[in-house]
Design an enzyme around this catalytic site. Structure first.
Site, PDB file in Angstrom:
ATOM      1  N   GLN A  99      12.057   3.148  47.214  1.00 25.43           N
ATOM      2  CA  GLN A  99      11.839   3.786  46.116  1.00 25.43           C
ATOM      3  C   GLN A  99      12.377   5.185  45.949  1.00 25.43           C
ATOM      4  O   GLN A  99      12.402   5.981  46.774  1.00 25.43           O
ATOM      5  CB  GLN A  99      10.095   4.091  45.940  1.00 25.43           C
ATOM      6  CG  GLN A  99       9.689   4.603  44.547  1.00 25.43           C
ATOM      7  CD  GLN A  99       8.653   5.254  44.321  1.00 25.43           C
ATOM      8  OE1 GLN A  99       8.202   6.224  45.039  1.00 25.43           O
ATOM      9  NE2 GLN A  99       7.702   4.961  43.454  1.00 25.43           N
ATOM     10  N   TYR A 182       7.711  13.692  38.243  1.00 26.45           N
ATOM     11  CA  TYR A 182       8.953  13.998  38.940  1.00 26.45           C
ATOM     12  C   TYR A 182       9.990  13.727  38.203  1.00 26.45           C
ATOM     13  O   TYR A 182       9.946  13.769  36.996  1.00 26.45           O
ATOM     14  CB  TYR A 182       9.020  13.079  40.464  1.00 26.45           C
ATOM     15  CG  TYR A 182       7.942  13.424  41.226  1.00 26.45           C
ATOM     16  CD1 TYR A 182       7.443  14.630  41.798  1.00 26.45           C
ATOM     17  CD2 TYR A 182       6.853  12.406  41.320  1.00 26.45           C
ATOM     18  CE1 TYR A 182       6.643  14.758  42.731  1.00 26.45           C
ATOM     19  CE2 TYR A 182       5.695  12.644  42.345  1.00 26.45           C
ATOM     20  CZ  TYR A 182       5.716  14.088  42.886  1.00 26.45           C
ATOM     21  OH  TYR A 182       4.506  13.994  43.603  1.00 26.45           O
ATOM     22  N   GLY A 335      -2.458   0.892  46.020  1.00 32.49           N
ATOM     23  CA  GLY A 335      -1.830   2.061  46.925  1.00 32.49           C
ATOM     24  C   GLY A 335      -2.819   2.343  48.108  1.00 32.49           C
ATOM     25  O   GLY A 335      -2.750   1.721  49.151  1.00 32.49           O
TER      26      GLY A 335
HETATM   27  C1  PHB Z   1       1.569  13.093  46.435  1.00 29.76           C
HETATM   28  O1  PHB Z   1       2.314  14.401  46.805  1.00 29.76           O
HETATM   29  O2  PHB Z   1       0.460  13.086  46.544  1.00 29.76           O
HETATM   30  C2  PHB Z   1       2.572  12.099  45.773  1.00 29.76           C
HETATM   31  C3  PHB Z   1       3.604  11.929  45.825  1.00 29.76           C
HETATM   32  C4  PHB Z   1       4.119  10.840  45.062  1.00 29.76           C
HETATM   33  C5  PHB Z   1       3.423  10.402  43.962  1.00 29.76           C
HETATM   34  C6  PHB Z   1       2.020  10.836  43.795  1.00 29.76           C
HETATM   35  C7  PHB Z   1       1.596  11.674  44.734  1.00 29.76           C
HETATM   36  O3  PHB Z   1       4.024   9.523  43.209  1.00 29.76           O
END
Ligand code: PHB
Length: 382
Positions: A99, A182, A335
């Site tokens: 990813q 992001y 997850g």
């Molecule tokens: C997190 O920092 O907890 C985190 C990182 C990536 C994600 C979701 C949460 O897509």
């Protein structure tokens, strides 16, 4: 025969079941280099029956990290670390996608890798996210106002280079991290993208960055390229009014459905309060029914792009989604359930309880603490 345990063709590979392991950023690299502790983690889950594993979010450059020990994919040592992981997963009969990740405005100038990068925190526009959670920076520094990225094509090139490195490491495919606020999501969302060039403004312009990324990485991985999106927003101060959200993600999905080379899958995250934030007394996310809202934007028949769902889905719901007879949902990514159950897919198949509690205090590890704790010490039952 359970729908979840029917094999599925994804791009050039076939996965043995519809149970994916979602990217779970757990911060167990050394600096940015993947470790044997990570190898053990992924091996356990491949042995536990995962149809497809998606790695931790992998940074495409030092620039754009909020983490101290998230893995990267821009140099040879990282390629070698990943190769050991990929080989272990393949040896156990599973498949693995990397990813690819750039955190954009939710990096921080004091994050260790961002300092080494020697460039500002870049984002589509100079608009700060509200809030801030820098687990490895003392105090509570909060998010900074980022610098507008002068030329998005420089970041497209970084993603492509990371994809070339992923190919060297032997990965089966690439999933773009287009979710959770992001960089890719920041381009899509009009609250974080106020650009006046061809990457901002209209829906078409806000989708341009991700469509350019897809084309660049398909040059390297062909049909083995996928994306994760979270239309409901929330996390990292992301979200638009509902009509604009639907217009934006509907447009993007229709474009994806019509790509000359189809994506292997699109993973849509359902609304999940765990990945929403409260700001000024209200939840930030745009709650809506993701499957019902977006499935109609995949117009090709037969469907060219497989649809996966993710976020907060329980195993019995997963069976219903995949086996509903409509064929809308090809598979489910779990997850947190994979953190606490290394044999999650085998447990589901054997009808064994999914009853290990996740120790949230150990999710991200911490300096000086054995990285195996809360990571490699959950017990298999099957
Ligand atoms: C997190 O920092 O907890 C985190 C990182 C990536 C994600 C979701 C949460 O897509």
């Amino acid at each position: 025969m359970s729908a979840l345990f029917t094999p599925l063709k994804l791009g050039t590979i076939v996965i043995p079941n519809r149970i994916g392991m979602a990217a779970l950023t757990r911060n167990r690299a050394t600096g940015t280099i993947p470790t044997d502790v990570m190898r053990e983690h992924y091996l356990q889950r491949a042995q536990g029956g995962a149809g497809l594993i998606v790695t931790d979010a992998v940074l495409v450059s030092r620039q754009g990290t909020e983490w101290q020990d998230a893995p990267g994919l821009w140099d040879q040592a990282q390629v070698e670390g990943w190769k050991k992981i990929v080989d272990a997963v393949h040896g156990a009969g599973s498949k693995i996608y990397a990813q690819l990740w750039h955190t954009g405005r939710v990096s921080h100038p004091e994050a260790p890798q961002q300092i080494l990068a020697g460039v500002p925190v870049y984002a589509p526009s100079a608009i700060s996210a509200r809030g801030g959670k820098f687990r490895f920076i003392p105090g509570a520094p909060g998010y900074v106002t980022p610098t507008e990225l002068p030329d998005p094509k420089t970041v497209v090139a970084l993603f492509k280079e990371a994809a070339v490195n992923a190919k060297k490491a032997g990965f089966d495919g690439i999933e773009f991290h287009g979710a959770n606020g992001y960089l890719i999501h920041q381009f899509l969302d009009s609250s974080s993208n106020h650009r006046t060039d061809e990457y901002g403004g209209s829906v078409e312009n806000r989708a341009r960055f991700v469509l350019e990324l897809i084309a660049a990485v398909q040059d390297v991985f062909g049909p083995d390229v996928a994306i994760k999106l979270s239309p409901c927003g929330g996390y990292n101060d992301m979200g638009m009014p509902l009509s604009e959200t639907i217009a934006t993600f509907g447009y993007l999905l229709a474009q994806i459905d019509a790509l000359p080379t189809p994506l292997s899958y699109v993973c849509l995250a359902l609304y999940n309060p765990y990945l929403d934030i409260e700001l000024e007394g209200t939840m930030r996310g745009t709650t809506h029914d993701v499957l019902q809202t977006y499935k109609g934007y995949f117009k090709s028949k037969p469907r060219r792009t497989k649809l996966f769902l993710n976020s907060g889905i329980q195993p019995d719901q997963a069976e219903t989604f995949v086996g509903d007879g409509e064929g809308d949902v090809a598979g489910i990514f779990f997850g947190l359930a994979w953190i606490a159950h290394p044999d999650l897919a085998k447990r589901i198949q054997a009808n064994k309880p999914i009853d290990n509690a996740v120790d949230l205090t150990k999710l991200y590890g911490a300096p000086g603490v054995d990285p195996n704790l809360g990571y490699n010490d959950y017990k298999a039952a099957v």
